[in-house]
Design a protein around this motif. Sequence first.
Motif, mmCIF file in Angstrom:
data_model
loop_
_atom_site.group_PDB
_atom_site.id
_atom_site.type_symbol
_atom_site.label_atom_id
_atom_site.label_comp_id
_atom_site.label_asym_id
_atom_site.label_seq_id
_atom_site.Cartn_x
_atom_site.Cartn_y
_atom_site.Cartn_z
ATOM 1 N N THR A 246 0.906 -1.310 -0.029
ATOM 2 C CA THR A 246 0.120 -0.037 -0.011
ATOM 3 C C THR A 246 0.849 1.055 0.003
ATOM 4 O OG1 THR A 246 -1.834 -1.187 1.046
ATOM 5 C CG2 THR A 246 -1.781 1.193 1.156
ATOM 6 N N ASN B 214 1.130 4.394 -2.895
ATOM 7 C CA ASN B 214 1.108 5.518 -2.449
ATOM 8 C C ASN B 214 2.390 6.585 -2.693
ATOM 9 O OD1 ASN B 214 -1.485 4.939 -1.524
ATOM 10 N ND2 ASN B 214 -1.089 4.906 0.724
ATOM 11 N N GLN C 252 2.482 7.289 -6.551
ATOM 12 C CA GLN C 252 1.475 8.231 -6.957
ATOM 13 C C GLN C 252 2.081 9.597 -6.713
ATOM 14 O OE1 GLN C 252 -2.362 7.648 -5.476
ATOM 15 N NE2 GLN C 252 -3.160 9.495 -6.538
ATOM 16 N N GLU C 253 2.552 9.670 -5.349
ATOM 17 C CA GLU C 253 3.104 11.173 -4.769
ATOM 18 C C GLU C 253 4.282 11.433 -5.683
ATOM 19 O OE1 GLU C 253 1.758 13.240 -2.937
ATOM 20 O OE2 GLU C 253 0.000 11.768 -2.611
ATOM 21 N N ALA D 184 2.255 10.375 1.297
ATOM 22 C CA ALA D 184 1.836 8.600 1.137
ATOM 23 C C ALA D 184 1.340 8.109 2.485
ATOM 24 C CB ALA D 184 3.059 8.025 0.612
#
Length: 336
Positions: free
Chosen positions: A215, A219, A222-223, A251
Amino acid sequence: MYALKRVGQAAVTLLSVITITFALIRALPGGPGDAIRAQVMQSGGSSNVDMTQLNALVESYTNVDPSTPLYVQYWDYVTSILQGDLGQSIWYGRPVSEIIVQALPWTVLLLTIAILLTFAIGIVLGAAMAYAEGTDFDVGSTVVSMLLNSVPYYIAAILLVYFLSIQFGVFPQSGNVSSGLEPSLSLSYVGDVLYHAVLPVASLVITGFGGTAITMRGNAIQEIGEDYIRVAHLRGVPGRRIAVRYVGRNAILPMYTQFMISVGFMFGGSVILEQIFAYPGLGYYLLEAISTRDYPLMMGGFLVIAVAVMICVLIADLTYSRIDPRISDDDAREAY
């Protein structure tokens, strides 16, 4: 208004849980009345127990008097629960609240250490995987994380007991502290408690950090792709600061709710784990209550677990918008 609404929903949920436990006491086959009658017979009492005496015994154990109307039984049960009176254990012959107060700290100790280690390892590993995206380290870590995350914690517990306790004798096989050791704040006592907690904690951490790592990796990736990260690089912001203060912090924020909910749900997961290690926590007594048909202790354990989950979810709801400034109360309200 949003906070009041969420608190009101939590109160309704709590009342619903209490109502369900009341219904189960009455609906389960071989309920408290039959269980108490069997206890009386086993202890040498007459099989023809007077109904008045039986009703009095049932009331003393469950806070429900079978001779009164249903609505009176329900009112007495709810008011007793709200006052902290969970009845008396049939098997142990002690107040349920006393048993729970004695057992709960041990479960909290295990779960606190396990959850903190699980998220700490998962977050650090997930961030490293994100910055090494596409490399052998990323691929290998992802495979290992997914593999470990798919293993049930009780399987890991059994393997750890077999190899590290039975075969090699590195760690104790059961218990929460060595026999004869008096409770104190001494290093010897605290060290012994932690020594006994190593295998139960390891069972949860080994099978849990993988999901957190995956997970966190998603995150963080994506950041890293966001425009403000590129701008920070162009402005010459040090890479370590970008990784920790920008990517890492943003994140982690979406995982806050997952963290709070996992705290509550791990109480339920402790049932089998504590039985494997004979660790006298809440889960251990709950499973013992189920096997001995100790209905008051069983319902008290279920109630505590349900309340723990409810409180953690409520805290997550009320505090997420304060922790993540990108989420307003209006956004949280729309989500519900």
